[in-house]
Design a protein around this motif. Sequence first.
Motif, mmCIF file in Angstrom:
data_model
loop_
_atom_site.group_PDB
_atom_site.id
_atom_site.type_symbol
_atom_site.label_atom_id
_atom_site.label_comp_id
_atom_site.label_asym_id
_atom_site.label_seq_id
_atom_site.Cartn_x
_atom_site.Cartn_y
_atom_site.Cartn_z
ATOM 1 N N LEU A 31 0.781 -1.238 -0.006
ATOM 2 C CA LEU A 31 -0.007 0.055 0.026
ATOM 3 C C LEU A 31 1.040 1.472 -0.051
ATOM 4 O O LEU A 31 0.366 2.411 -0.705
ATOM 5 C CB LEU A 31 -1.050 -0.039 1.307
ATOM 6 N N LEU A 32 2.086 1.062 0.650
ATOM 7 C CA LEU A 32 3.047 2.380 0.710
ATOM 8 C C LEU A 32 3.125 2.680 -0.883
ATOM 9 O O LEU A 32 3.559 3.853 -0.940
ATOM 10 C CB LEU A 32 4.028 1.789 1.348
ATOM 11 N N LEU A 33 3.381 1.750 -1.738
ATOM 12 C CA LEU A 33 3.949 2.353 -3.048
ATOM 13 C C LEU A 33 3.174 3.208 -3.659
ATOM 14 O O LEU A 33 3.617 4.385 -4.073
ATOM 15 C CB LEU A 33 4.160 1.028 -3.829
ATOM 16 N N PRO A 34 1.737 2.904 -4.015
ATOM 17 C CA PRO A 34 0.799 3.976 -4.456
ATOM 18 C C PRO A 34 0.845 5.401 -3.729
ATOM 19 O O PRO A 34 0.749 6.552 -4.268
ATOM 20 C CB PRO A 34 -0.664 3.389 -4.515
ATOM 21 N N LEU A 35 0.917 5.128 -2.349
ATOM 22 C CA LEU A 35 0.889 6.631 -1.507
ATOM 23 C C LEU A 35 2.157 7.379 -1.779
ATOM 24 O O LEU A 35 1.913 8.415 -1.973
ATOM 25 C CB LEU A 35 0.942 5.963 -0.056
ATOM 26 N N MET A 36 3.428 6.502 -1.909
ATOM 27 C CA MET A 36 4.627 7.311 -2.149
ATOM 28 C C MET A 36 4.377 7.960 -3.675
ATOM 29 O O MET A 36 4.896 9.054 -3.729
ATOM 30 C CB MET A 36 5.781 6.290 -2.319
ATOM 31 N N LEU A 37 4.066 7.242 -4.655
ATOM 32 C CA LEU A 37 3.673 7.730 -5.993
ATOM 33 C C LEU A 37 2.745 8.971 -5.758
ATOM 34 O O LEU A 37 3.199 9.888 -6.638
ATOM 35 C CB LEU A 37 2.970 6.562 -6.865
ATOM 36 N N LEU A 38 1.620 9.016 -5.201
ATOM 37 C CA LEU A 38 0.949 10.142 -5.093
ATOM 38 C C LEU A 38 1.614 11.469 -4.493
ATOM 39 O O LEU A 38 1.669 12.570 -5.055
ATOM 40 C CB LEU A 38 -0.251 9.828 -4.119
ATOM 41 N N ILE A 39 2.392 11.105 -3.458
ATOM 42 C CA ILE A 39 3.124 12.393 -2.820
ATOM 43 C C ILE A 39 4.142 12.827 -3.734
ATOM 44 O O ILE A 39 4.409 13.894 -3.989
ATOM 45 C CB ILE A 39 3.754 11.740 -1.389
ATOM 46 N N ALA A 40 4.776 11.757 -4.466
ATOM 47 C CA ALA A 40 5.630 12.168 -5.486
ATOM 48 C C ALA A 40 5.066 13.190 -6.639
ATOM 49 O O ALA A 40 5.421 14.199 -6.811
ATOM 50 C CB ALA A 40 6.493 11.147 -6.196
ATOM 51 N N PHE A 41 3.878 12.775 -6.930
ATOM 52 C CA PHE A 41 3.335 13.520 -7.840
ATOM 53 C C PHE A 41 2.833 15.042 -7.482
ATOM 54 O O PHE A 41 2.960 15.785 -8.227
ATOM 55 C CB PHE A 41 2.104 12.612 -8.274
ATOM 56 N N VAL A 42 2.379 15.059 -6.243
ATOM 57 C CA VAL A 42 2.044 16.279 -5.616
ATOM 58 C C VAL A 42 3.199 17.313 -5.714
ATOM 59 O O VAL A 42 3.192 18.510 -6.021
ATOM 60 C CB VAL A 42 1.460 15.934 -4.387
ATOM 61 N N CYS A 43 4.395 16.844 -5.091
ATOM 62 C CA CYS A 43 5.617 17.482 -5.065
ATOM 63 C C CYS A 43 6.108 17.861 -6.442
ATOM 64 O O CYS A 43 6.779 19.021 -6.440
ATOM 65 C CB CYS A 43 6.702 16.678 -4.293
ATOM 66 N N THR A 44 6.016 16.892 -7.508
ATOM 67 C CA THR A 44 6.569 17.290 -8.814
ATOM 68 C C THR A 44 5.689 18.571 -9.313
ATOM 69 O O THR A 44 6.257 19.438 -9.840
ATOM 70 C CB THR A 44 6.445 16.123 -9.519
ATOM 71 N N SER A 45 4.378 18.390 -9.144
ATOM 72 C CA SER A 45 3.755 19.231 -9.884
ATOM 73 C C SER A 45 3.786 20.827 -9.218
ATOM 74 O O SER A 45 3.715 21.756 -9.849
ATOM 75 C CB SER A 45 2.116 19.079 -9.812
ATOM 76 N N MET A 46 4.106 20.772 -7.832
ATOM 77 C CA MET A 46 4.621 22.104 -7.189
ATOM 78 C C MET A 46 5.732 22.582 -7.826
ATOM 79 O O MET A 46 5.947 23.674 -8.312
ATOM 80 C CB MET A 46 4.559 21.947 -5.949
ATOM 81 N N GLY A 47 6.737 21.733 -8.111
ATOM 82 C CA GLY A 47 8.064 21.799 -8.512
ATOM 83 C C GLY A 47 8.122 22.532 -9.928
ATOM 84 O O GLY A 47 8.796 23.437 -10.363
ATOM 85 N N ILE A 48 7.233 21.985 -10.928
ATOM 86 C CA ILE A 48 6.847 22.485 -11.920
ATOM 87 C C ILE A 48 6.584 24.052 -12.210
ATOM 88 O O ILE A 48 7.096 24.774 -12.874
ATOM 89 C CB ILE A 48 5.876 21.541 -12.806
ATOM 90 N N VAL A 49 5.589 24.266 -11.271
ATOM 91 C CA VAL A 49 5.136 25.521 -11.041
ATOM 92 C C VAL A 49 6.157 26.670 -10.958
ATOM 93 O O VAL A 49 6.543 27.631 -11.435
ATOM 94 C CB VAL A 49 3.963 25.837 -10.366
ATOM 95 N N ILE A 50 7.112 26.194 -10.061
ATOM 96 C CA ILE A 50 8.352 27.079 -9.621
ATOM 97 C C ILE A 50 9.202 27.070 -10.609
ATOM 98 O O ILE A 50 9.682 28.197 -11.047
ATOM 99 C CB ILE A 50 8.851 26.410 -8.225
ATOM 100 N N ALA A 51 9.649 26.015 -11.293
ATOM 101 C CA ALA A 51 10.544 25.828 -12.296
ATOM 102 C C ALA A 51 10.083 26.814 -13.638
ATOM 103 O O ALA A 51 10.707 27.227 -14.240
ATOM 104 C CB ALA A 51 10.822 24.421 -12.681
ATOM 105 N N ALA A 52 8.748 26.665 -13.713
ATOM 106 C CA ALA A 52 8.206 27.476 -14.802
ATOM 107 C C ALA A 52 8.356 28.783 -15.017
ATOM 108 O O ALA A 52 8.363 29.424 -15.955
ATOM 109 C CB ALA A 52 6.693 26.958 -15.087
ATOM 110 N N ARG A 53 8.451 29.321 -13.663
ATOM 111 C CA ARG A 53 8.654 30.649 -13.713
ATOM 112 C C ARG A 53 9.992 31.186 -13.514
ATOM 113 O O ARG A 53 10.241 32.536 -13.293
ATOM 114 C CB ARG A 53 7.734 31.047 -12.070
ATOM 115 N N MET A 54 11.057 30.491 -13.081
ATOM 116 C CA MET A 54 12.269 30.621 -12.833
ATOM 117 C C MET A 54 13.280 30.829 -14.196
ATOM 118 O O MET A 54 12.856 29.920 -15.095
ATOM 119 C CB MET A 54 12.912 29.650 -12.055
ATOM 120 N N THR A 55 13.990 31.793 -14.216
ATOM 121 C CA THR A 55 14.710 31.821 -15.417
ATOM 122 C C THR A 55 16.326 31.405 -15.153
ATOM 123 O O THR A 55 16.922 31.268 -16.139
ATOM 124 C CB THR A 55 14.797 33.319 -16.081
ATOM 125 N N SER A 56 16.616 31.183 -13.711
ATOM 126 C CA SER A 56 18.240 30.869 -13.896
ATOM 127 C C SER A 56 18.187 29.620 -12.699
ATOM 128 O O SER A 56 17.345 29.454 -11.720
ATOM 129 C CB SER A 56 18.808 31.892 -13.009
#
Lengths: 247, 270
Positions: free
Chosen positions: A136-161
């Motif tokens: 059960l831990l595996l899908p939970l980890m995947l979900l958390i990884a997805f949440v963190c990545t989607s947040m990282g994308i927003v930050i990275a999309a606005r960054m230029t350096s």
Amino acid sequence: MDFDAIWMIWLRDLIRHFRDKIRLLGSITRPVLWLLIMGTGLKAVFNVHGISYTHFIFPGIIAMNLIFAAMQSTISIIWDREFGFLREILVAPISRSSIVLGKALSGSTVAFIEGLFVLAFAPFIKINIPLIHLLLLLPLMLLIAFVCTSMGIVIAARMTSFEGFGVISNFVIMPMFFLSGAMFPIDNLPHWISFIVRVNPLTYGVDLLRWDTLGIKTFALYIDFLFLIIFSFIMLGIGVLEFSKRS
Amino acid sequence: MNNYTFEKIIEVKNLSKYFGQIIALEDICFEVYKGEVFGFLGPNGAGKTTTINILCTLLMPTSGEAIVNGFNVVNFPNEVRKSIGIIFQDPSLDERLTAYENLNFHGMIYHLPLKVRKARIEEVLNMVGLYSKKDYIVRTFSSGMKRRLEIARGLMHKPHALFLDEPTIGLDPQTRQYIWEYILNLSQREKITMFLTTHYMDEAEICQRVGIIDHGKIVDLDTPDVLKNKYNVASLNEVFLQVTGLDIREEGSDEKERLGQFLRARKKLR
């Protein structure tokens, strides 16, 4: 949805990730430092909910590797912008949402794999997780990884350096990690800290992981899931908007 | 040599682009015909790359209209993207991947089925003479090889129009010669429209028509021969200098250049 594009972006990021062996080093040193060294050192002082401190922080350390790896994987967006490859993707006849989803999935996969490294440390701290909970831990980890990545994308999309991303991600990752209940229980905190803890998506991720591995939880299951899913949807939406912009 | 019809593939009408207060393009108009080799010439910072970026849907125009292969770049970006191939001024390969992987991923995002993709990769790699290097990481390539690989990639999906933004910049004369012969050959054989920018005026002589842009405005546009007659000179280079003057241009926001100046200034002080 454009599966060719999602598959291409996912595959490319994974190929690049595994060609860069040095990155694996970070994902192994973090659990060693925090779990074995910090955890063992503090074990003598703390005893939370009647369980050993190293056990208590174990799910938190999984979450830490997930968020670090997820945020790091989104640096590839800045990298691609700097080295021109992003234009190759942007002029291709693919929807902007498939670009973002491809990035979110590749980042989640990488982070998930790095999260698995922490599981390998379970025997060292003598934590015993029944097989069903381990699965059960595996899908939970995947979900958390997805949440963190989607947040990282927003930050990275606005960054230029790269430098800017380093500053921001440290500004985000460390507080999110410390204020997620990963290192200490969140039941009896002063109001202002408690507020930040409750708006922090990682809190709900750690809550889920701790529920699964140790059977302890603070929030109702549906609250954890709702918060994480809604948060990642909002982040993906902003990400798609950012990628659709043509100045 | 006119192997083109008068069917338009690119139509630019009263196109303007402002970056804040800075005027990058002001009210430009031109047309490119199907099968034509069209040269877009101008000094640094004249607006060449801005025009290409608008035509390939990376930038939004401030006003005016741009139509590529019958599709408006503002309203139908994806249709435009399907119609074109681009060789950017700066490299845009993934240097950590092999040549084959770069092309394979390109084929995937242009939706070529696996079988077609494999055949096209082999075809274009042979065309640019890189087939034997297909499994090498791109980082190990010379700049000429990278350029050739980019050309191969731009052609893989058989675009109607190919944009080449200074395709021979930084290459040795042999490679330049090779690439131009190659481009000409291709435009004749495959009837692909070529929209190119270059600084080397001798290279622009191969174009059927050239447009000269300066300070965001088109200052003249015709066949090389007509232009040479008009200004009564022997080469396109002289036409270019007559039309655009002899002043050296500053390119906007070139940080490396500014850093270079700063460092040189410091050296002088010492």
